[in-house]
Design a protein around this motif. Structure first.
Motif, short mmCIF file in Angstrom:
data_model
loop_
_atom_site.label_atom_id
_atom_site.label_comp_id
_atom_site.label_asym_id
_atom_site.label_seq_id
_atom_site.Cartn_x
_atom_site.Cartn_y
_atom_site.Cartn_z
N GLY A 179 -9.32 -24.44 -4.94
CA GLY A 179 -9.06 -24.83 -6.32
C GLY A 179 -7.85 -24.17 -6.94
O GLY A 179 -7.50 -24.48 -8.08
N TYR A 180 -7.18 -23.27 -6.18
CA TYR A 180 -6.03 -22.55 -6.74
C TYR A 180 -4.84 -22.62 -5.78
O TYR A 180 -5.00 -22.46 -4.57
N ASP A 181 -3.66 -22.84 -6.36
CA ASP A 181 -2.44 -22.88 -5.56
C ASP A 181 -1.89 -21.48 -5.29
O ASP A 181 -1.17 -21.27 -4.31
N THR A 182 -2.22 -20.52 -6.16
CA THR A 182 -1.73 -19.15 -5.99
C THR A 182 -2.70 -18.37 -5.10
O THR A 182 -3.86 -18.19 -5.46
N PRO A 183 -2.24 -17.92 -3.93
CA PRO A 183 -3.16 -17.15 -3.07
C PRO A 183 -3.46 -15.78 -3.64
O PRO A 183 -2.69 -15.23 -4.44
N LEU A 184 -4.58 -15.24 -3.24
CA LEU A 184 -4.97 -13.88 -3.61
C LEU A 184 -4.40 -12.96 -2.54
O LEU A 184 -4.74 -13.08 -1.37
N THR A 185 -3.51 -12.06 -2.92
CA THR A 185 -2.81 -11.21 -1.96
C THR A 185 -3.27 -9.77 -2.07
O THR A 185 -3.44 -9.24 -3.18
N ARG A 186 -3.44 -9.13 -0.94
CA ARG A 186 -3.81 -7.71 -0.89
C ARG A 186 -2.89 -6.99 0.08
O ARG A 186 -2.64 -7.46 1.20
N ILE A 187 -2.36 -5.84 -0.35
CA ILE A 187 -1.52 -5.02 0.52
C ILE A 187 -2.33 -4.64 1.75
O ILE A 187 -3.49 -4.22 1.65
N ALA A 188 -1.71 -4.78 2.92
CA ALA A 188 -2.43 -4.52 4.17
C ALA A 188 -2.33 -3.06 4.62
O ALA A 188 -2.83 -2.72 5.69
N ILE A 189 -1.71 -2.22 3.85
CA ILE A 189 -1.53 -0.81 4.22
C ILE A 189 -2.73 0.01 3.78
O ILE A 189 -3.23 -0.16 2.65
N ARG A 190 -3.18 0.88 4.65
CA ARG A 190 -4.27 1.77 4.28
C ARG A 190 -3.79 2.71 3.17
O ARG A 190 -2.66 3.18 3.20
N PRO A 191 -4.65 2.98 2.16
CA PRO A 191 -4.23 3.82 1.03
C PRO A 191 -3.74 5.19 1.50
O PRO A 191 -4.32 5.81 2.39
N GLN A 192 -2.63 5.67 0.89
CA GLN A 192 -2.11 6.99 1.17
C GLN A 192 -2.46 7.94 0.03
O GLN A 192 -2.55 7.53 -1.13
N GLU A 193 -2.64 9.18 0.38
CA GLU A 193 -2.95 10.18 -0.64
C GLU A 193 -1.69 10.50 -1.45
O GLU A 193 -0.61 10.70 -0.90
N LEU A 194 -1.84 10.49 -2.77
CA LEU A 194 -0.71 10.81 -3.63
C LEU A 194 -0.40 12.30 -3.56
O LEU A 194 -1.30 13.13 -3.36
N PRO A 195 0.88 12.66 -3.72
CA PRO A 195 1.23 14.08 -3.71
C PRO A 195 0.54 14.82 -4.84
O PRO A 195 0.43 14.31 -5.96
#
Length: 305
Positions: A179-195
């Motif tokens: 029902g939607y033309d805009t795909p749902l996108t998710r970054i494929a990178i595993r989360p990194q710990e912030l400094p």
């Protein structure tokens, strides 16, 4: 380092509500030549400590060399959601899979920054792991079987995100939603710990400190941007003091004096938000913009507290 004082919006535009976001009605520039005014004594010492802690630190190197996205991964379909029920289903993570998930690890795809520099190849999420992140939603809502969105296709590719090092092309999983033309996108990178900031946040306040909630996006060659700051309903607004260094730009919010708004002398318990322009003596470049209060990088966009 050069210290300067920005212009400030001393009056709010529009009616007072629980939270007001006001573009500055007018500004009053700091005195002296550009980059020369000295920040007030109540903000300058803290700003200098924050700058000294970050300049040349391991945390600064980690922030510059790592992958740290600045955008929320919110889905915004073109034209909006078809209904409130669809929006609730997306927020609550009520998806049903109507397609086969690609098996195995995705192809190694580096993060590539628009400004160039060293690329990063990082551990990636499988399609099953990325789809699993959709379940339950970012807000952790309760599943409602009568309100679901169907995922009809999954593909591996790339997307553009804002990061601590500027815009970058990153590997991503794309989910086609019926029902939607805009795909749902998710970054494929595993989360990194912030400094971890190399300085502790302020624990005590003198009543004159204004919290900073975020800043507008600005390209590396920009010498100005806006900061969103908070203040009380009876305050006169916010000034943002600036301390520029080789590798950092430290910002400190300072409450301006105001008059009581209530007839009985009482002040409403409201937190107002105001956009304050900040002007630098030279382009921001790759310098890290820091919040003096928290001692941490000031996010582009509203800060989540």
């Amino acid at each position: 380092m050069a210290a300067g004082r920005t212009g400030t919006a001393a009056a709010l535009c529009g009616p007072v509500v629980a939270v007001v976001l006001a573009a500055g009605c007018g500004t009053a520039p700091g005195g002296g030549s550009r980059g020369e005014p000295v920040a007030p004594a109540d903000t300058r010492p803290r700003m200098e400590r924050v700058a000294a802690a970050w300049e040349g630190s391991a945390a600064l190197a980690q922030w510059r060399e790592g992958f740290h996205p600045l955008d929320e991964q919110d889905w915004a379909p073109a034209g909006g959601f078809r209904s409130g029920e669809d929006k609730a289903a997306a927020v609550n993570g009520n998806f049903v899979l109507r397609a086969a998930l690609p098996e195995g690890p995705p192809s190694a795809t580096p993060v590539r920054w628009d400004a160039g520099g060293a690329e990063l190849t990082l551990p990636l999420l499988t399609a099953r792991e990325a789809y699993g992140q959709l379940q339950g939603g970012a807000k952790g809502g309760e599943a409602r079987p009568d309100r679901v969105l169907s995922v009809t296709a999954i593909a591996f590719g790339e997307t553009t995100v804002r990061t601590s090092r500027g815009p970058a092309r990153v590997p991503a999983w794309s989910f086609t939603v019926e029902g939607y033309d805009t795909p749902l996108t998710r970054i494929a990178i595993r989360p990194q710990e912030l400094p971890k900031p190399p300085i502790e946040p302020l624990r005590t306040f003198d009543g004159g400190t204004a919290p900073l909630f975020g800043r507008s996006a600005a390209p590396p060659d920009a010498t100005s941007f806006e900061v969103t700051a908070g203040h009380g309903a009876c305050d006169g607004g916010v000034a943002v003091d600036v301390l520029e260094g080789t590798d950092t730009v430290v910002l400190a919010g300072r409450i301006l004096p105001g008059e009581k708004a209530g007839r009985d002398g009482a002040c409403p318990a409201l937190m107002l938000q105001q956009r304050v322009p900040v002007t630098l003596a030279r382009p921001v470049g790759e310098r890290l913009v820091l919040d003096s209060e928290s001692g941490a990088p000031l996010e582009q966009g509203p800060r989540r507290r």
